[in-house]
Design a protein around this motif. Structure first.
Motif, PDB file in Angstrom:
ATOM      1  N   LYS A   7     -17.895  43.958  34.039  1.00  0.00           N
ATOM      2  CA  LYS A   7     -18.609  45.052  33.375  1.00  0.00           C
ATOM      3  C   LYS A   7     -19.725  45.583  34.264  1.00  0.00           C
ATOM      4  O   LYS A   7     -19.981  46.788  34.306  1.00  0.00           O
ATOM      5  N   VAL A  10     -18.260  47.814  37.178  1.00  0.00           N
ATOM      6  CA  VAL A  10     -17.712  49.069  36.661  1.00  0.00           C
ATOM      7  C   VAL A  10     -18.846  50.005  36.246  1.00  0.00           C
ATOM      8  O   VAL A  10     -18.828  51.206  36.554  1.00  0.00           O
ATOM      9  N   GLU A  14     -19.936  53.660  37.872  1.00  0.00           N
ATOM     10  CA  GLU A  14     -19.878  54.877  37.064  1.00  0.00           C
ATOM     11  C   GLU A  14     -21.188  55.649  37.086  1.00  0.00           C
ATOM     12  O   GLU A  14     -21.189  56.880  37.085  1.00  0.00           O
ATOM     13  N   ARG A  69     -11.698  47.775  35.836  1.00  0.00           N
ATOM     14  CA  ARG A  69     -11.634  48.717  34.713  1.00  0.00           C
ATOM     15  C   ARG A  69     -10.351  48.500  33.906  1.00  0.00           C
ATOM     16  O   ARG A  69     -10.366  48.513  32.671  1.00  0.00           O
TER      17      ARG A  69
END
Length: 316
Positions: A7, A10, A14, A69
């Motif tokens: 997590k 990712v 982002e 992801r």
């Protein structure tokens, strides 16, 4: 390697910032930094580099973020599937819709699934057929609408409808949907066309060969919206699936007519992987999508299409 680390990488990828990622993950910044460094040490490679624009994944980081992801998505789907109410279908389904069909199908599909299967969550992706097929091959989609595609050893393609292509011109050209226009007449005008290599462009080029004409292509674009915008601006004519021009024709802002001599059709199919377990949620969404396509045709909301129950994809 654990879920928290996945997590972290990712989210940082982002948003491009450890500080912002920590806020979104409800953690302190040092915790996110530690998770990334621990993963980098385990893998033996750097996953991010600092730039003036923020944190940017390295080549290894890009690969890792992409895989992370997908892994997180599969975990989320698994949680949804194993915790349904008794007798209910639940899960996450990612669907691809052709750009030209999204306005027609997205809202009725979402409404029907919410009404009949409230435990199913939808993710809708729109693009051209080539992109959608790539996403399906990569495992990013559970099922998708495609066109001019036959089944392959890895992909099941269920024929749904055949749709006729229309010539699209400024309103002053006076084209009419009840009066087909010969391809040779279309070719006498400057044309705004899909880019070379696009599946729709391949259909148009093949029709030009059959009609024995050359095309004067003044602009190429990968955007249906831009094709229509440039026609409105008087830059030329174009060719689109009938559904892609129907709304503007109704408003009278452009004129359009089915192509003839030769007729040009695209075959729309429902594509899905052949291998692996198909979750119940994907099954019910596939059934509902087929139902919505059939309703759109039979109710006259898709006037350029006819149901295709037995034709091979790619017929033109």
């Amino acid at each position: 390697m654990d879920v928290k680390q996945l997590k972290a990488i990712v989210t940082v990828a982002e948003v491009g910032s450890v500080t912002r990622a920590a806020e979104l993950l409800h953690l302190v910044q040092p915790a996110v930094t530690r998770q990334i460094r621990t993963l980098e040490q385990e893998l033996g490679v750097a996953l991010f580099e600092r730039t003036a624009q923020g944190m940017r994944p390295t080549r290894a980081g890009t690969i890792m973020v992409d895989r992370a992801r997908r892994a997180l998505g599969e975990l989320e789907r698994a949680r949804a599937e194993v915790r349904p109410a008794p007798g209910a279908v639940a899960g996450i389904v990612t669907i691809g819709l052709l750009e030209s069909t999204s306005d027609l199908l997205a809202e009725p599909l979402v409404s029907a699934i919410a009404r009949h299967h409230p435990g199913v969550r939808l993710r809708l992706m729109t693009a051209y057929s080539g992109h959608l097929q790539q996403w399906l091959d990569d495992g990013d989609l559970d099922l998708t609408l495609l066109y001019n595609l036959d089944s392959t050893p890895s992909l099941s393609a269920r024929p749904l409808v055949r749709e006729r292509l229309w010539a699209v011109a400024p309103a002053s050209a006076g084209l009419r949907v009840d009066r087909p226009v010969p391809f040779a007449e279309v070719a006498r005008n400057p044309l705004v066309m899909p880019a070379s290599g696009h599946a729709l462009r391949s259909l148009i080029d093949a029709a030009a060969v059959r009609a024995g004409v050359d095309l004067e292509v003044v602009v190429q674009t990968n955007s249906m919206r831009l094709q229509k915008q440039l026609v409105l601006a008087g830059q030329g004519w174009t060719v689109l699936p009938g559904l892609g021009a129907a709304e503007e024709v109704t408003r009278g802002t452009i004129s359009a007519a089915p192509l003839s001599e030769p007729d040009v059709w695209r075959s729309i199919v429902l594509g899905a992987p052949r291998f692996g377990r198909t979750p119940p949620a994907v099954d019910v969404v596939a059934q509902e999508l087929v139902r919505q396509v059939n309703l759109a045709v039979t109710q006259g909301r898709w006037p350029s299409a006819v149901q295709d129950t037995d034709g091979p994809a790619g017929r033109a």
